[in-house]
Design a protein around this motif. Structure first.
Motif, PDB file in Angstrom:
ATOM      1  N   HIS A 162       0.830  -1.204   0.000  1.00  0.00           N
ATOM      2  CA  HIS A 162       0.000   0.000   0.000  1.00  0.00           C
ATOM      3  C   HIS A 162       0.871   1.264   0.000  1.00  0.00           C
ATOM      4  O   HIS A 162       0.500   2.275  -0.607  1.00  0.00           O
ATOM      5  CB  HIS A 162      -0.930   0.000   1.209  1.00  0.00           C
ATOM      6  CG  HIS A 162      -1.999  -1.037   1.135  1.00  0.00           C
ATOM      7  ND1 HIS A 162      -1.797  -2.337   1.576  1.00  0.00           N
ATOM      8  CD2 HIS A 162      -3.265  -0.994   0.649  1.00  0.00           C
ATOM      9  CE1 HIS A 162      -2.910  -3.036   1.371  1.00  0.00           C
ATOM     10  NE2 HIS A 162      -3.808  -2.249   0.805  1.00  0.00           N
ATOM     11  N   LEU A 163       2.020   1.212   0.676  1.00  0.00           N
ATOM     12  CA  LEU A 163       2.936   2.346   0.660  1.00  0.00           C
ATOM     13  C   LEU A 163       3.496   2.552  -0.743  1.00  0.00           C
ATOM     14  O   LEU A 163       3.629   3.683  -1.217  1.00  0.00           O
ATOM     15  CB  LEU A 163       4.075   2.120   1.659  1.00  0.00           C
ATOM     16  CG  LEU A 163       5.091   3.262   1.800  1.00  0.00           C
ATOM     17  CD1 LEU A 163       4.385   4.551   2.191  1.00  0.00           C
ATOM     18  CD2 LEU A 163       6.151   2.896   2.831  1.00  0.00           C
ATOM     19  N   GLY A 164       3.806   1.445  -1.415  1.00  0.00           N
ATOM     20  CA  GLY A 164       4.261   1.537  -2.795  1.00  0.00           C
ATOM     21  C   GLY A 164       3.216   2.176  -3.686  1.00  0.00           C
ATOM     22  O   GLY A 164       3.535   2.969  -4.581  1.00  0.00           O
ATOM     23  N   LEU A 165       1.965   1.843  -3.456  1.00  0.00           N
ATOM     24  CA  LEU A 165       0.873   2.428  -4.226  1.00  0.00           C
ATOM     25  C   LEU A 165       0.781   3.928  -3.992  1.00  0.00           C
ATOM     26  O   LEU A 165       0.585   4.715  -4.932  1.00  0.00           O
ATOM     27  CB  LEU A 165      -0.444   1.755  -3.848  1.00  0.00           C
ATOM     28  CG  LEU A 165      -1.719   2.347  -4.463  1.00  0.00           C
ATOM     29  CD1 LEU A 165      -1.636   2.326  -5.981  1.00  0.00           C
ATOM     30  CD2 LEU A 165      -2.943   1.576  -3.976  1.00  0.00           C
ATOM     31  N   LEU A 166       0.941   4.362  -2.749  1.00  0.00           N
ATOM     32  CA  LEU A 166       0.888   5.790  -2.432  1.00  0.00           C
ATOM     33  C   LEU A 166       2.004   6.559  -3.127  1.00  0.00           C
ATOM     34  O   LEU A 166       1.784   7.653  -3.654  1.00  0.00           O
ATOM     35  CB  LEU A 166       0.972   5.995  -0.913  1.00  0.00           C
ATOM     36  CG  LEU A 166      -0.258   5.578  -0.104  1.00  0.00           C
ATOM     37  CD1 LEU A 166       0.024   5.725   1.395  1.00  0.00           C
ATOM     38  CD2 LEU A 166      -1.472   6.417  -0.489  1.00  0.00           C
ATOM     39  N   VAL A 167       3.201   5.984  -3.137  1.00  0.00           N
ATOM     40  CA  VAL A 167       4.333   6.643  -3.796  1.00  0.00           C
ATOM     41  C   VAL A 167       4.082   6.771  -5.291  1.00  0.00           C
ATOM     42  O   VAL A 167       4.266   7.840  -5.882  1.00  0.00           O
ATOM     43  CB  VAL A 167       5.639   5.855  -3.534  1.00  0.00           C
ATOM     44  CG1 VAL A 167       6.780   6.411  -4.391  1.00  0.00           C
ATOM     45  CG2 VAL A 167       6.018   5.918  -2.065  1.00  0.00           C
ATOM     46  N   THR A 168       3.659   5.674  -5.908  1.00  0.00           N
ATOM     47  CA  THR A 168       3.398   5.698  -7.342  1.00  0.00           C
ATOM     48  C   THR A 168       2.237   6.635  -7.660  1.00  0.00           C
ATOM     49  O   THR A 168       2.248   7.327  -8.686  1.00  0.00           O
ATOM     50  CB  THR A 168       3.088   4.283  -7.854  1.00  0.00           C
ATOM     51  OG1 THR A 168       4.125   3.393  -7.442  1.00  0.00           O
ATOM     52  CG2 THR A 168       2.988   4.263  -9.363  1.00  0.00           C
ATOM     53  N   GLY A 169       1.230   6.654  -6.787  1.00  0.00           N
ATOM     54  CA  GLY A 169       0.107   7.562  -6.973  1.00  0.00           C
ATOM     55  C   GLY A 169       0.540   9.017  -6.900  1.00  0.00           C
ATOM     56  O   GLY A 169       0.090   9.850  -7.698  1.00  0.00           O
ATOM     57  N   ALA A 170       1.443   9.326  -5.959  1.00  0.00           N
ATOM     58  CA  ALA A 170       1.948  10.698  -5.833  1.00  0.00           C
ATOM     59  C   ALA A 170       2.706  11.102  -7.090  1.00  0.00           C
ATOM     60  O   ALA A 170       2.560  12.235  -7.587  1.00  0.00           O
ATOM     61  CB  ALA A 170       2.859  10.802  -4.610  1.00  0.00           C
ATOM     62  N   ALA A 171       3.500  10.174  -7.616  1.00  0.00           N
ATOM     63  CA  ALA A 171       4.233  10.458  -8.845  1.00  0.00           C
ATOM     64  C   ALA A 171       3.265  10.661 -10.014  1.00  0.00           C
ATOM     65  O   ALA A 171       3.449  11.559 -10.846  1.00  0.00           O
ATOM     66  CB  ALA A 171       5.200   9.318  -9.150  1.00  0.00           C
ATOM     67  N   GLY A 172       2.229   9.840 -10.077  1.00  0.00           N
ATOM     68  CA  GLY A 172       1.253   9.955 -11.147  1.00  0.00           C
ATOM     69  C   GLY A 172       0.478  11.261 -11.106  1.00  0.00           C
ATOM     70  O   GLY A 172       0.254  11.900 -12.144  1.00  0.00           O
ATOM     71  N   VAL A 173       0.075  11.678  -9.916  1.00  0.00           N
ATOM     72  CA  VAL A 173      -0.643  12.951  -9.763  1.00  0.00           C
ATOM     73  C   VAL A 173       0.265  14.117 -10.143  1.00  0.00           C
ATOM     74  O   VAL A 173      -0.173  15.094 -10.787  1.00  0.00           O
ATOM     75  CB  VAL A 173      -1.159  13.103  -8.319  1.00  0.00           C
ATOM     76  CG1 VAL A 173      -1.695  14.506  -8.091  1.00  0.00           C
ATOM     77  CG2 VAL A 173      -2.249  12.076  -8.033  1.00  0.00           C
ATOM     78  N   THR A 174       1.546  14.025  -9.751  1.00  0.00           N
ATOM     79  CA  THR A 174       2.517  15.058 -10.131  1.00  0.00           C
ATOM     80  C   THR A 174       2.599  15.190 -11.646  1.00  0.00           C
ATOM     81  O   THR A 174       2.600  16.298 -12.199  1.00  0.00           O
ATOM     82  CB  THR A 174       3.911  14.706  -9.569  1.00  0.00           C
ATOM     83  OG1 THR A 174       3.851  14.648  -8.146  1.00  0.00           O
ATOM     84  CG2 THR A 174       4.940  15.753  -9.987  1.00  0.00           C
ATOM     85  N   ASN A 175       2.657  14.052 -12.317  1.00  0.00           N
ATOM     86  CA  ASN A 175       2.724  14.063 -13.769  1.00  0.00           C
ATOM     87  C   ASN A 175       1.474  14.703 -14.390  1.00  0.00           C
ATOM     88  O   ASN A 175       1.562  15.517 -15.317  1.00  0.00           O
ATOM     89  CB  ASN A 175       2.875  12.626 -14.274  1.00  0.00           C
ATOM     90  CG  ASN A 175       3.195  12.550 -15.756  1.00  0.00           C
ATOM     91  OD1 ASN A 175       3.876  13.405 -16.289  1.00  0.00           O
ATOM     92  ND2 ASN A 175       2.690  11.530 -16.421  1.00  0.00           N
ATOM     93  N   LEU A 176       0.321  14.334 -13.867  1.00  0.00           N
ATOM     94  CA  LEU A 176      -0.943  14.859 -14.382  1.00  0.00           C
ATOM     95  C   LEU A 176      -1.037  16.373 -14.213  1.00  0.00           C
ATOM     96  O   LEU A 176      -1.372  17.098 -15.153  1.00  0.00           O
ATOM     97  CB  LEU A 176      -2.107  14.174 -13.673  1.00  0.00           C
ATOM     98  CG  LEU A 176      -3.511  14.667 -14.021  1.00  0.00           C
ATOM     99  CD1 LEU A 176      -3.800  14.426 -15.496  1.00  0.00           C
ATOM    100  CD2 LEU A 176      -4.558  13.970 -13.155  1.00  0.00           C
ATOM    101  N   VAL A 177      -0.715  16.856 -13.017  1.00  0.00           N
ATOM    102  CA  VAL A 177      -0.830  18.287 -12.729  1.00  0.00           C
ATOM    103  C   VAL A 177       0.153  19.094 -13.581  1.00  0.00           C
ATOM    104  O   VAL A 177      -0.207  20.121 -14.185  1.00  0.00           O
ATOM    105  CB  VAL A 177      -0.595  18.558 -11.234  1.00  0.00           C
ATOM    106  CG1 VAL A 177      -0.517  20.059 -10.966  1.00  0.00           C
ATOM    107  CG2 VAL A 177      -1.710  17.932 -10.398  1.00  0.00           C
TER     108      VAL A 177
END
Length: 444
Positions: A162-177
């Motif tokens: 789940h921590l890995g998912l949060l990190v990847t999610g943060a990176a993905g949101v950064t890319n989107l924004v």
């Protein structure tokens, strides 16, 4: 409820444990999808084709992270299953350091050779310059993307999916924004560079946050620290992960061949249409890859602990889940083909038609795709890198290359779309042969 590698895995527990790595891989795939959406709609068809043309090369140089992640995880999880956690932690640190150094070397080499490589892939004129701009920007953060791919596997082995998912999610949101800000707001001549900067920054985030987490005192079973050079362990990790390395490199090579064939049979429109299919396919195949990443440490642990009944149960449950997922994906792809094409290339009716007709053929590969991906990952988890690599080699290089070179001569552009279907069917057949022939290895 915390799920541990040593648990007995029911269908529900297996799904729950593998959902985070599946989501991690989907978020990683979304990097390219987001770039493709913004570049296609705001920078134009030529820039979009440039991204699709150079991306396979960028994935080739980054795939060492996936190799050390999957291959290293198999060795580390097996070592934990045997009962030597200290040795497993030394292996973990070693693989992280080696992967990062390789990432730096590959980034420097790629930055230097990006122009001749782009030309070799068929880029000329404006298309060539766009490839160079996009490629060089992403190569600046390649070492961190290598680490991101590595940590996707090790977060699961560390019992922190789940921590890995949060990190990847943060990176993905950064890319989107950043994509939304840079691609939309910058002048036309800088939009492609803006998309590359957005992806590069997100890859930096995805690699740095896990580094900080594992260097500090944490609640996982791993921590980065002192280690010693162990050539045997590095070789074993590379051997274990050679199938994943081969699979990613081969897919990138096949992608290059697809682009060359499409330039020949359909021009830049063909490359653009193939790009849309790859973006959608990446998300669907990411589900299978993520499942394999999530299940691999569990398989490796029980193999090391000699819990063969659990091992057989994991294989049986996995095959059932993959079959159901493949059918669902095929249905979704057929229903959403027009909608997905319009999202990316709705500004060009001819391109929409080419994309939809091709994608409906292409999507028939989804029910078969997961079995070979999991089969390769299954043997990697058993530390049988040779069999795993052979499955990947046959699937992504021998079958696909043969199909994409031969079938277009018979059916033209439709033969290119059909190539992946033929390759996946053949890969399933050979995966089944290996699972039956090697059944004594996992005591089935």
């Amino acid at each position: 409820m915390i799920i541990q590698l040593s648990d007995h895995f029911t269908y529900g527990k297996l799904i729950k444990f593998t959902i985070p790595p599946i989501a991690m891989m989907i978020f990683t795939a979304i990097y390219s999808v987001v770039d493709g959406f913004f570049v296609s709609n705001f920078a134009g068809k030529v820039a979009f084709s440039a991204v699709n043309l150079i991306m396979p090369f960028l994935m080739i140089v980054a795939t060492v992270g996936f190799m050390f992640g999957t291959g290293g995880t198999a060795l580390v999880a097996n070592t934990i299953g045997v009962g030597d956690k200290e040795k497993a932690n030394r292996y973990f640190s070693l693989f992280v350091y080696v992967a990062f150094v390789l990432g730096v070397l590959l980034a420097v080499l790629g930055f230097t050779l990006i122009r001749p490589i782009s030309m070799l892939l068929g880029a000329k004129g404006e298309l060539l310059e766009n490839c160079i701009v996009y490629g060089r920007i992403l190569l600046t953060t390649l070492p961190f993307f290598v680490l991101q791919l590595l940590f996707q596997s090790f977060f699961v082995a560390a019992e922190k999916p789940h921590l890995g998912l949060l990190v990847t999610g943060a990176a993905g949101v950064t890319n989107l924004v950043l994509d939304a800000l840079l691609v939309i707001l910058l002048p036309l001549e800088y939009k492609l560079a803006g998309a590359a900067i957005a992806t590069a920054f997100s890859q930096f985030i995805g690699g740095v946050i896990p580094l900080i987490y594992f260097f500090k005192q944490n609640s996982s079973i791993f921590r980065l620290g002192k280690t010693s050079f162990d050539g045997k362990a590095i070789f074993k990790a590379c051997t274990n992960g050679s199938s994943e390395f081969m699979s990613n490199v081969s897919m990138s090579i096949v992608g290059m061949l697809y682009n060359l064939q499409l330039l020949k049979f359909a021009g830049e429109n063909g490359v653009a249409a193939y790009g849309v299919m790859m973006y959608v396919s990446m998300i669907f195949s990411a589900t299978f890859i993520g499942y394999s990443i999530g299940a691999a440490p569990v398989i490796a642990y029980h193999d090391g602990a000699k819990n063969y009944d659990e091992l057989k149960g994991l294989l049986k449950k996995s095959l059932h889940l993959l079959a159901i997922s493949g059918i669902v994906m095929l249905t979704a792809a057929q229903l959403l083909a027009v909608f997905l094409a319009q999202i990316f290339v709705g500004y060009d009716k001819e391109l929409v038609y080419l994309t939809v007709s091709g994608f409906r053929i292409f999507a028939t590969s989804f029910p078969f795709m997961g079995f070979a991906i999991f089969g390769s990952g299954f043997f990697t988890a058993l530390n049988d890198g040779l069999t795993s690599a052979l499955i990947s080699f046959l699937r992504t290089l021998v079958f696909e290359v043969s199909a994409v070179m031969i079938l277009p001569m018979i059916w033209g552009v439709n033969g290119i779309w059909l190539s992946i279907v033929v390759a996946e069917v053949m890969a399933v057949v050979f995966t089944a042969v290996f699972l039956i022939a090697k059944r004594k290895r996992y005591h089935y």
